[in-house]
Design a protein around this motif. Sequence first.
Motif: not given
Length: 472
Positions: A293, A362-364, A452
């Motif tokens: 992430r 949090p993100e990719r 996820d």
Amino acid sequence: MTNMGESRNHKFLLITGDLLCILIAYISAFYVRYFDFPGRNWDAFIALLPWILLIGLFFISVYELYNLDRKNTISDIVRKILVATALMTFLTMAASYLFREFAMPRSVVLIAAVFTVILMVLFKVLYLKLTRGHVIGKVLLIGDESNTAKLIDKIKHPMLKGSKVQHIPEETSIEYIDYYLEESDYVVLCTDLSKEKKSQVIYHAMERNKVVYVIPTLYELLLQRASITPLEDTLVMGVKPFGLTWDKVFVKRVFDFVASAILLLLISPVLLFVAIIVKLEDPKGSVIYSQERLGKNDKPFTIYKFRSMITGAEKLTGPVLASSDDNRITKVGRFIRSTRLDELPQLFNVLKGDMSLVGPRPEREFFIKELAQKYYHYGYRNRVQPGITGYAQVMGKYSTEVEDKLRFDLYYIRNYSLWLDIIILLKTFLVIFDRSKSEGAEDSSKNNTPSDEQSESDQRNRKTKEKSTINV
């Protein structure tokens, strides 16, 4: 609610009523336990009473038990009362040890907790029936149809007999708006309104003592916490850069490190238990699921979670988003997802400094780039450490739209304080017991973030479709 004065009166009455419920609960608990009020035990209770009421007032405020105007059902209120009472009971017992009032019986505290829940629920149901049972909430909604369609259902009030929503477009003259203001309880302004129209409506609403709710734009969020200073004989507002100052970063990091270390020590048996049941269900699969992430300032890091899907889930299904009935989720995975136990390994991320206890999720990298193209201010989320929980998580739910989650995240960053972190952590207990916060939408169009455990290649093949519904 017709005006701010009446709202304050309701708040005062509800808080006073809740505190009286706590007092009556303890008196009743003594009588049930002893059929009397033994002198030594009663003296210990009297000595602790100010702290009991103070603790009660604190959790009444944190969980907003006085606020019955929002879109809450009776089950929502019961859930809040249960969580608040459980924490009150724990702190009351801690206070009895701290102030050495050992004569305060633990049995009385536990019995009082049961009575507190019953009395508070009965009080609120009765209060609603007497004050709101026949009230029709009248709402004036100003904005274009595309924005207002999304808000219609959100404005409904289960606590009232019904809600009458009057929608008018921005082009409506202020004379007509004046007429509708007189007939409305409060006003909601959409983001598409011009600044001139917003200021006009707010001014006229203030003249009539009406409450106005404004859905803020990024510009309006940036103006929050602006410093006021004179420039010679002209008043100016100083808009600070988006992010946390060095002293706030230091305080936040110290709090995160100490709290995560203590929590890991306390929940180590739980971590071991979850690891065992995950492994027992699938002996060949891994216990921990990891994924890259982006953290603060877009720095990559590896996030950890307990695995909740079958091994190689993407190979079997292809690009499919997680939903409430996803057959890729294991039996144990369904349990640990619903109880949020799958998130616990992220405490190691907090201890390492990759994450914070509280912050935007949090993100990719691919997903952030995709959303940054649609919302140019999306990148502001990564000015702080991502968190295990956040303001968007406690205020929104799984199906909340990206733009609405973004507003919550930006508000949090602009208004950060250690106290706000503590409030969000306490409110996270409600999220754990609220299934609607974690359930996936029935179709993928309502999901704004990917699972996820969905591969990055799946995201590239996904085409996001958005739709809104109007509930009449």
